[in-house]
Scaffold this motif. Structure first.
Motif, short mmCIF file in Angstrom:
data_model
loop_
_atom_site.label_atom_id
_atom_site.label_comp_id
_atom_site.label_asym_id
_atom_site.label_seq_id
_atom_site.Cartn_x
_atom_site.Cartn_y
_atom_site.Cartn_z
N UNK A 82 0.82 -1.21 0.00
CA UNK A 82 0.00 0.00 0.00
C UNK A 82 0.85 1.26 0.00
N UNK A 83 1.98 1.23 0.72
CA UNK A 83 2.77 2.46 0.87
C UNK A 83 3.90 2.60 -0.15
N UNK A 84 4.47 1.46 -0.57
CA UNK A 84 5.65 1.55 -1.43
C UNK A 84 5.52 0.75 -2.72
N UNK A 85 4.65 -0.28 -2.73
CA UNK A 85 4.55 -1.16 -3.88
C UNK A 85 5.67 -2.20 -3.87
N UNK A 86 5.54 -3.18 -4.74
CA UNK A 86 6.59 -4.17 -4.90
C UNK A 86 6.41 -5.44 -4.11
N UNK A 87 5.43 -5.48 -3.20
CA UNK A 87 5.23 -6.69 -2.39
C UNK A 87 4.21 -7.62 -3.01
N UNK A 88 3.42 -7.14 -3.95
CA UNK A 88 2.47 -7.98 -4.65
C UNK A 88 1.37 -8.54 -3.77
N UNK A 89 0.89 -9.72 -4.16
CA UNK A 89 -0.18 -10.40 -3.43
C UNK A 89 0.32 -11.80 -3.07
N UNK A 90 -0.58 -12.64 -2.66
CA UNK A 90 -0.20 -14.03 -2.36
C UNK A 90 -0.85 -14.54 -1.10
N UNK A 91 -1.14 -15.83 -1.12
CA UNK A 91 -1.70 -16.46 0.06
C UNK A 91 -0.61 -16.70 1.11
N UNK A 92 -1.06 -16.76 2.35
CA UNK A 92 -0.17 -17.05 3.47
C UNK A 92 -0.71 -18.31 4.16
N UNK A 93 0.00 -19.41 3.95
CA UNK A 93 -0.45 -20.71 4.49
C UNK A 93 0.22 -21.01 5.83
N UNK A 94 -0.55 -21.60 6.74
CA UNK A 94 -0.01 -22.14 7.98
C UNK A 94 -0.38 -23.62 8.06
N UNK A 95 0.63 -24.47 8.17
CA UNK A 95 0.40 -25.89 8.38
C UNK A 95 0.70 -26.17 9.84
N UNK A 96 -0.31 -26.53 10.61
CA UNK A 96 -0.13 -26.67 12.05
C UNK A 96 -0.75 -27.96 12.56
N UNK A 97 -0.19 -28.46 13.63
CA UNK A 97 -0.74 -29.64 14.27
C UNK A 97 -1.93 -29.28 15.14
N UNK A 98 -2.83 -30.23 15.35
CA UNK A 98 -4.03 -29.93 16.15
C UNK A 98 -3.67 -29.58 17.59
N UNK A 99 -2.55 -30.09 18.11
CA UNK A 99 -2.16 -29.75 19.48
C UNK A 99 -1.82 -28.27 19.61
N UNK A 100 -1.41 -27.63 18.51
CA UNK A 100 -1.10 -26.19 18.58
C UNK A 100 -2.34 -25.36 18.86
N UNK A 101 -3.51 -25.93 18.60
CA UNK A 101 -4.74 -25.20 18.88
C UNK A 101 -5.00 -25.07 20.38
N UNK A 102 -4.19 -25.73 21.19
CA UNK A 102 -4.28 -25.53 22.64
C UNK A 102 -3.58 -24.25 23.08
#
Length: 783
Positions: free
Chosen positions: A157-177
């Motif tokens: 938004x401020x400078x440009x050049x970072x583009x777009x893209x998804x941000x994925x998190x692969x996590x174990x169910x225990x991390x939901x604690x």
């Protein structure tokens, strides 16, 4: 369309055939990732010499539950602009992926958990292959892509050049604690992040057991209530097809109602025993028995294991159906240890396959245990898939832009009258907009809903609040409104909820934009100093991953007397010394705050940069006591000393004792020196601005580290070595090492107990850091 659905046209038949070929190649890659990840761990534990006999580990079972998910993601869904945070215990799978894509040399596959080799958990700064997010601290790595998404949006938004893209998190169910997970999910900024996709490896096991009730429905409801799209992959296509046959409804109901431990036990059963146990009892037993009687042993065992998290069809369809208008969470049911002899066993978390088991695994997967690192044959569909994927995911280089120059001194006269170091923070930021606008343009501030109470109000009014879109300020015409909340894409302040862990996570990602997109930012986060401890883990992990930022803790110490013990920080001064990757400052005067802050800003956004921690105070202090020289050369000498860790604030003709004080307690040191002089005992006073840098200088002088040591000779010269009293609004051991500079006797004063409410005088007296206590300690030392 199910895989074997009848096509209605020739074009449809071609699509089905192409889809089947893709699935076949993906499943072959999945099997190779299973083998490579298991082999890396096997080599580290069973093949590589281990003279010490210490356990190495590596998590074969935890890796196995992720191979299907990571195959579908990397080799089907991922794009070059996307970023992925991989759960810590699946690091061997990540390295295996990078190896098949040509991003990791074969020589590294035998170096898992060796010094200089592949790290135990994914590391952006230490692993030799591409890693988007460092993980390892449970919950922190999973949430990092949320803050990475915000950082990318801010840069774009401020400078440009970072583009777009998804941000994925692969996590174990225990991390939901982990609380950090839910603090992040519920932050008001997060529902806007449609690029965020979490995949939960729902294997329903912890380190030691099968979790009796994982309560997946409750977790799904919590995400849905927070505005997330929820996709559940419980069963694969094979089971779903089986459910459509006679007795299928009963089988689905039986498995749905089955507790996790019972299901896991069935995975360990031989086929004949499975046929006895699976039907259960009651009215559904007969239909289930009839259904599974139509299956041979191989079909039966495959069907039971056909969960959504291991079905390439289901996984690729799920990734294709993600709604990019809101965050998405995919609950992928999996089996811990899937495909290994230990699959589903309650204690498989740290188990390791034996040599015989590895040989049997190689035979089943069609690999050669003598050549464990062999790639797919040239020209095979699998090799072609790897080549196409590598080409598809090749990212453009982002040349590093040098950070803007930050002046060392703004040149204003030293303040007069009374003032606080906290007030100086806001003033310096405003001064930079006028005197160094390019540097000010790169600054982004973050606070957890305490902007006004931490003196960021003036800065916020000047630069505005960042928002991806313009938001109306409904109080703009209210004459009683002092803090103007103008939200716009050009704003430079980011406001999260009150959770410090979120703020520190965002700081880490804002501080990493120099390495991700070549655009250095100068991030500053402000929290109440008592809550620095809560922010420390994610902030430390951000520094470990290469993020460079400034954390300001204010107000601080028992000096915050009327607010009581709950808001009085004790351990933070020593944390500043002990934390790698940052320089800690605790200035006493406004001019020192300016110099230290400018120095910290100048160290951000570059490969050899460093983070900083500033501990500030709300105690009004007479600024004339700083005695800043008016001569330009003498002023510059003072500035260099202040930035290096300390300066001599008062020098007696014939000192018999030295008082070294830091931060808000410098006035007590000066008052004590006056009283000692009246008693006939000359006292030097040293103002410590950074115990951290003084300790580093001491190590450098001893040859234990690199770095400058000149500050020790200038501030603690041998010819003026005297017994030493140290005093700090924090734990006394923070400055205890100063006595070793010249091997002088030392008495350390500080805070070792929980505080309580009261006036500064009462609280200082309670902890023994008042002027009387300093005088008494000095008299004891001089005898």
């Amino acid at each position: 369309m199910v895989p074997d659905a009848e096509p209605r046209t020739a074009k449809g038949a071609d699509r089905v055939a192409a889809r089947q070929q893709e699935i076949a190649a993906l499943e072959a890659v999945e099997q190779r990732l299973l083998w490579l990840s298991a082999s890396m761990v096997d080599h580290a534990n069973r093949v590589r010499p281990n003279p010490s006999g210490m356990k190495v580990g590596g998590h074969q079972a935890s890796s196995a539950s992720m191979t299907s998910i990571m195959t579908a993601l990397w080799f089907h869904a991922l794009r070059p602009q996307d970023r992925v945070s991989v759960k810590p215990h699946a690091s061997p799978v990540l390295h295996a992926v990078n190896y098949l894509l040509g991003e990791l040399d074969e020589s590294y596959l035998t170096t898992l958990r060796t010094f200089g080799g592949l790290q135990s958990y994914p590391s952006r700064s230490k692993d030799p292959d591409p890693v988007d997010y460092s993980t390892g601290s449970v919950g922190i790595g999973a949430t990092a892509p949320l803050w990475g998404a915000l950082a990318r949006r801010f840069v774009e938004a401020r400078f440009g050049g970072a583009g777009t893209g998804r941000q994925y998190s692969l996590l174990g169910d225990a991390e939901l604690d982990e609380g950090a997970i839910w603090e992040a999910v519920q932050d008001p900024m997060v529902p806007r992040l449609g690029e965020a996709v979490w995949v939960v490896d729902l294997n329903r096991q912890s380190l030691d057991r099968v979790v009796p009730g994982i309560a997946a429905e409750r977790l799904q409801g919590m995400f849905a209530a927070a505005g997330w799209q929820v996709i559940t992959l419980k069963y694969g296509y094979l089971l779903e097809k089986l459910f459509t046959r006679p007795g299928g409804d009963s089988l689905r109901a039986r498995i749905d109602a089955m507790g996790n431990p019972e299901y896991q036990r069935l995975l360990r059963c031989a086929p004949e025993r499975l046929r006895e146990r699976l039907p259960g009892t009651g009215s559904t037993a007969a239909p289930i028995a009839g259904l599974i009687a139509t299956l041979d042993d191989a079909e039966l065992t495959s069907a039971l294991r056909n969960l959504g998290g291991h079905d390439i069809h289901a996984l690729t369809d799920a990734f294709d159906s993600v709604d990019d208008t809101r965050p998405t969470v995919i609950f992928a049911y999996t089996i811990k240890g899937r495909g290994l002899p230990v699959e589903g066993h309650p204690q498989n978390h740290s188990s390791l396959l034996t040599g015989d088991q590895m040989t049997a695994l190689a035979e089943r997967l069609g690999t050669d245990p003598v050549r464990p690192w062999a790639r797919f044959p040239e020209g095979s569909p699998e090799a072609s898939l790897c080549t196409r994927t590598a080409e598809r995911l090749r990212r453009p280089a982002h040349p590093l832009t040098s950070p803007p120059a930050v002046p060392a001194d703004l040149g204003r006269p030293a303040p007069r009258g009374t003032g606080t170091t906290q007030q100086a923070l806001g003033r310096v930021l405003l001064d930079l907009t006028r005197r160094a606008p390019e540097a000010a343009e790169a600054i982004v501030t973050v606070s957890p809903d305490v902007s006004s109470s931490t003196n960021l109000g003036g800065w916020l009014n000047k630069v505005g609040v960042w928002s991806p879109v313009d938001v109306p300020d409904w109080f703009a015409d209210d004459s009683e409104t002092i803090l103007h909340w103008r939200e716009r894409p050009t704003g430079q302040h980011m406001e999260l909820g009150i959770a410090e862990t979120n703020l520190a996570g965002l700081l880490g990602e804002l501080g990493a934009t120099w390495s991700r997109w070549g655009r250095p930012l100068l991030p500053i986060g402000v929290v109440y100093d008592p809550f620095v401890n809560r922010a420390l883990e994610p902030w430390s992990f951000g520094m470990y991953a290469g993020g460079q930022s400034i954390l300001v803790g204010t107000p601080s110490g028992v000096t915050l007397a009327p607010e009581g013990g709950a808001h009085q920080s004790v351990t933070t001064p020593s944390l500043g010394i002990e934390q790698p990757g940052c320089v800690a400052y605790e200035p006493a005067f406004a001019i020192d705050t300016e110099w230290c802050l400018l120095s910290a800003l100048g160290n951000l956004g570059r490969p050899d940069g460093s983070s900083a921690y500033l501990r500030l105070s709300t105690r009004p202090v007479d600024q004339s006591a700083a005695a800043v020289p008016t001569d330009p050369a003498a002023r510059e000498r003072r500035r260099r000393q202040a930035v290096a860790g300390a300066y001599r604030l008062r020098q007696h003709e014939r000192p018999v004792v030295t008082i070294a004080a830091m931060g808000a307690l410098v006035p007590e040191a000066l008052a004590a020196a006056d009283r000692l002089a009246a008693l006939g005992h000359g006292a030097d006073v040293v103002c410590v601005t950074s115990a951290d840098l003084l300790f580093r200088a001491l190590l450098a002088r001893r040859g234990q580290s690199d770095g400058p040591a000149w500050i020790l000779d200038q501030v603690f010269p041998a010819e003026r070595a005297t017994p030493l009293v140290t005093v700090v609004d924090g734990h006394p051991h923070t400055l205890a090492f100063l006595g070793t500079i010249r091997n002088t006797p030392v008495t350390t004063l500080g805070v070792t107990r929980f505080g309580q409410s009261g006036s500064i005088e009462d609280v200082y007296r309670h902890h023994g850091i008042d002027t009387d206590s300093v005088v008494t300690a000095a008299l004891d030392l001089v005898g």
